[in-house]
Design an enzyme around this catalytic site. Structure first.
Site, PDB file in Angstrom:
ATOM      1  N   ASP A   1      -0.623  -7.369  24.840  1.00  0.00           N
ATOM      2  CA  ASP A   1      -0.204  -7.159  26.230  1.00  0.00           C
ATOM      3  C   ASP A   1       1.110  -7.891  26.491  1.00  0.00           C
ATOM      4  OD1 ASP A   1      -2.494  -5.628  26.732  1.00  0.00           O
ATOM      5  OD2 ASP A   1      -3.675  -7.413  27.153  1.00  0.00           O
TER       6      ASP A   1
ATOM      7  N   LYS B   1      -4.388  -3.769  19.343  1.00  0.00           N
ATOM      8  CA  LYS B   1      -4.472  -2.800  20.440  1.00  0.00           C
ATOM      9  C   LYS B   1      -3.135  -2.719  21.152  1.00  0.00           C
ATOM     10  CE  LYS B   1      -6.359  -3.451  24.587  1.00  0.00           C
ATOM     11  NZ  LYS B   1      -5.471  -2.781  25.594  1.00  0.00           N
TER      12      LYS B   1
ATOM     13  N   ASP C   1      -4.396   2.487  23.113  1.00  0.00           N
ATOM     14  CA  ASP C   1      -5.199   2.521  24.335  1.00  0.00           C
ATOM     15  C   ASP C   1      -4.409   3.134  25.485  1.00  0.00           C
ATOM     16  OD1 ASP C   1      -7.199   2.073  26.176  1.00  0.00           O
ATOM     17  OD2 ASP C   1      -6.730  -0.049  26.445  1.00  0.00           O
ATOM     18  N   LEU C   2      -4.412   4.474  25.570  1.00  0.00           N
ATOM     19  CA  LEU C   2      -3.650   5.170  26.610  1.00  0.00           C
ATOM     20  C   LEU C   2      -4.537   5.770  27.694  1.00  0.00           C
ATOM     21  CD1 LEU C   2      -0.928   6.969  24.459  1.00  0.00           C
ATOM     22  CD2 LEU C   2      -0.852   4.709  25.559  1.00  0.00           C
ATOM     23  N   LYS C   3      -5.851   5.745  27.489  1.00  0.00           N
ATOM     24  CA  LYS C   3      -6.807   6.203  28.504  1.00  0.00           C
ATOM     25  C   LYS C   3      -6.413   7.562  29.092  1.00  0.00           C
ATOM     26  CE  LYS C   3      -8.171   1.502  29.828  1.00  0.00           C
ATOM     27  NZ  LYS C   3      -7.168   0.722  29.062  1.00  0.00           N
TER      28      LYS C   3
ATOM     29  N   ASP D   1      -6.620  13.947  32.186  1.00  0.00           N
ATOM     30  CA  ASP D   1      -5.858  15.068  32.733  1.00  0.00           C
ATOM     31  C   ASP D   1      -6.672  16.331  32.491  1.00  0.00           C
ATOM     32  OD1 ASP D   1      -3.676  16.761  33.637  1.00  0.00           O
ATOM     33  OD2 ASP D   1      -2.327  15.104  33.118  1.00  0.00           O
ATOM     34  N   ILE D   2      -6.095  17.478  32.778  1.00  0.00           N
ATOM     35  CA  ILE D   2      -6.813  18.722  32.514  1.00  0.00           C
ATOM     36  C   ILE D   2      -7.000  18.870  31.001  1.00  0.00           C
ATOM     37  CG2 ILE D   2      -5.980  19.811  34.627  1.00  0.00           C
ATOM     38  CD1 ILE D   2      -4.011  21.395  32.889  1.00  0.00           C
ATOM     39  N   PRO D   3      -8.050  19.584  30.571  1.00  0.00           N
ATOM     40  CA  PRO D   3      -8.364  19.648  29.147  1.00  0.00           C
ATOM     41  C   PRO D   3      -7.219  20.065  28.234  1.00  0.00           C
ATOM     42  CG  PRO D   3     -10.202  20.472  30.416  1.00  0.00           C
ATOM     43  CD  PRO D   3      -9.098  20.232  31.400  1.00  0.00           C
TER      44      PRO D   3
ATOM     45  N   THR E   1      -3.971  19.771  28.600  1.00  0.00           N
ATOM     46  CA  THR E   1      -2.979  18.707  28.497  1.00  0.00           C
ATOM     47  C   THR E   1      -3.483  17.571  27.611  1.00  0.00           C
ATOM     48  OG1 THR E   1      -2.062  19.226  30.674  1.00  0.00           O
ATOM     49  CG2 THR E   1      -1.632  17.020  29.816  1.00  0.00           C
TER      50      THR E   1
ATOM     51  N   THR F   1     -13.608  -2.970  33.117  1.00  0.00           N
ATOM     52  CA  THR F   1     -14.267  -4.267  33.290  1.00  0.00           C
ATOM     53  C   THR F   1     -13.818  -4.982  34.562  1.00  0.00           C
ATOM     54  OG1 THR F   1     -12.631  -5.249  31.803  1.00  0.00           O
ATOM     55  CG2 THR F   1     -14.757  -4.654  30.855  1.00  0.00           C
TER      56      THR F   1
ATOM     57  N   ARG G   1     -14.131 -13.788  25.962  1.00  0.00           N
ATOM     58  CA  ARG G   1     -13.480 -15.068  26.219  1.00  0.00           C
ATOM     59  C   ARG G   1     -14.188 -16.168  25.429  1.00  0.00           C
ATOM     60  NH1 ARG G   1     -10.570 -11.815  27.810  1.00  0.00           N
ATOM     61  NH2 ARG G   1      -9.601 -11.572  29.854  1.00  0.00           N
TER      62      ARG G   1
ATOM     63  N   GLN H   1     -11.164 -10.238  34.922  1.00  0.00           N
ATOM     64  CA  GLN H   1     -12.239  -9.360  34.489  1.00  0.00           C
ATOM     65  C   GLN H   1     -13.583  -9.923  34.939  1.00  0.00           C
ATOM     66  OE1 GLN H   1     -11.587  -6.866  30.948  1.00  0.00           O
ATOM     67  NE2 GLN H   1     -10.535  -8.653  30.133  1.00  0.00           N
TER      68      GLN H   1
ATOM     69  N   GLY I   1      -7.508 -10.456  24.115  1.00  0.00           N
ATOM     70  CA  GLY I   1      -6.090 -10.605  24.420  1.00  0.00           C
ATOM     71  C   GLY I   1      -5.647 -12.036  24.558  1.00  0.00           C
TER      72      GLY I   1
END
Length: 235
Positions: free
Chosen positions: A10, A33, A60-62, A65-67, A69, A123, A185, A194, A214
């Site tokens: 990060d 990540k 990790d782009l999560k 969108d529509i299927p 895309t 989280t 942690r 979190q 992280g």
């Protein structure tokens, strides 16, 4: 993926990433990540360079969108040679299936198909937020189970979830599924943004398949030492 510990990069610059990587050890033994901040700044070339060096990359782009895309995006992601990637389970079964097909279709011959991990509830989401802002009548526990079951039926390989949810998920979704848990942690460092967090040892006891860590590593005086300690505690 079993017992992998992903270091969450990060950061806002490549220089900071390279400074950290120089301290972490051999690429082949290091899982990373990469999230939106780095990817949106430096793009796919940055990811490919790390893959080519031997790092195992969790991109990790999560996607949400529509299927169609999501299919096209997953197809492009698969070309990078990454280890795993994420979508939002809230996007629904059709979208999840499209993401899986995109990863399969986009994977170069001879490469492993990236694992598809569905994000259930972030989280940072509390029971109060779930009820009052998402207007969800289910408890957090039931909501996460429902999303995980949908993801599994649609072809996902696992979910991103709180380590506190793993036991219940395994009982209701099954052990033939990956449970990748952030919110890790070390003892004495469990107060931040979190809400549903625990230690590597507890995550192991709960049955987590892999961890995402992280700040406990990236902000440590000796990141390599902390990384080794977490892996040892989790193995």
């Amino acid at each position: 993926m079993e017992k992998a510990v992903f270091v969450a990069l990060d950061f806002d610059s490549q220089n900071k990433v390279h400074e950290l990587l120089a301290k972490l050890g051999q690429p082949q033994e290091t899982y990373l990540k990469i999230g939106m901040e780095l990817y949106y700044h430096y793009g796919s070339d940055f990811v490919e360079k790390l893959v080519n060096q031997g790092y195992h990359i969790f991109l990790d782009l999560k996607l949400h969108d529509i299927p169609n895309t999501v299919y096209q995006a997953a197809r492009q992601i698969a070309h990078l040679g990454i280890f795993c990637t994420t979508i939002h389970a809230l996007g629904g079964s059709e979208m999840i299936s499209a993401a899986k097909k995109g990863l399969i279709d986009g994977t170069p011959t001879g490469n492993n198909i990236p694992k598809l991990l569905a994000v259930t509830e972030l989280t940072s989401i509390s029971e109060k937020i779930l009820a009052n802002e998402q207007n969800c009548s289910l408890s957090m526990t039931d909501q996460v189970v429902s999303l995980a079951q949908t993801a599994k039926k649609a072809g996902a390989d696992g979910v991103i979830c709180s380590p506190l949810e793993v036991k219940n998920l395994k009982a209701k979704v099954g052990s033939d599924f990956l449970y990748v848990t952030p919110g890790i942690r070390l003892v004495g460092n469990i107060t931040d943004d979190q809400k549903r967090i625990t230690t590597p040892q507890k995550a192991k006891e709960f049955g987590s398949s892999a961890l995402v860590v992280g700040r406990p590593i990236t902000q440590a005086e000796d990141p390599a030492l902390v990384y080794r300690e977490i892996k040892k505690e989790f193995e």
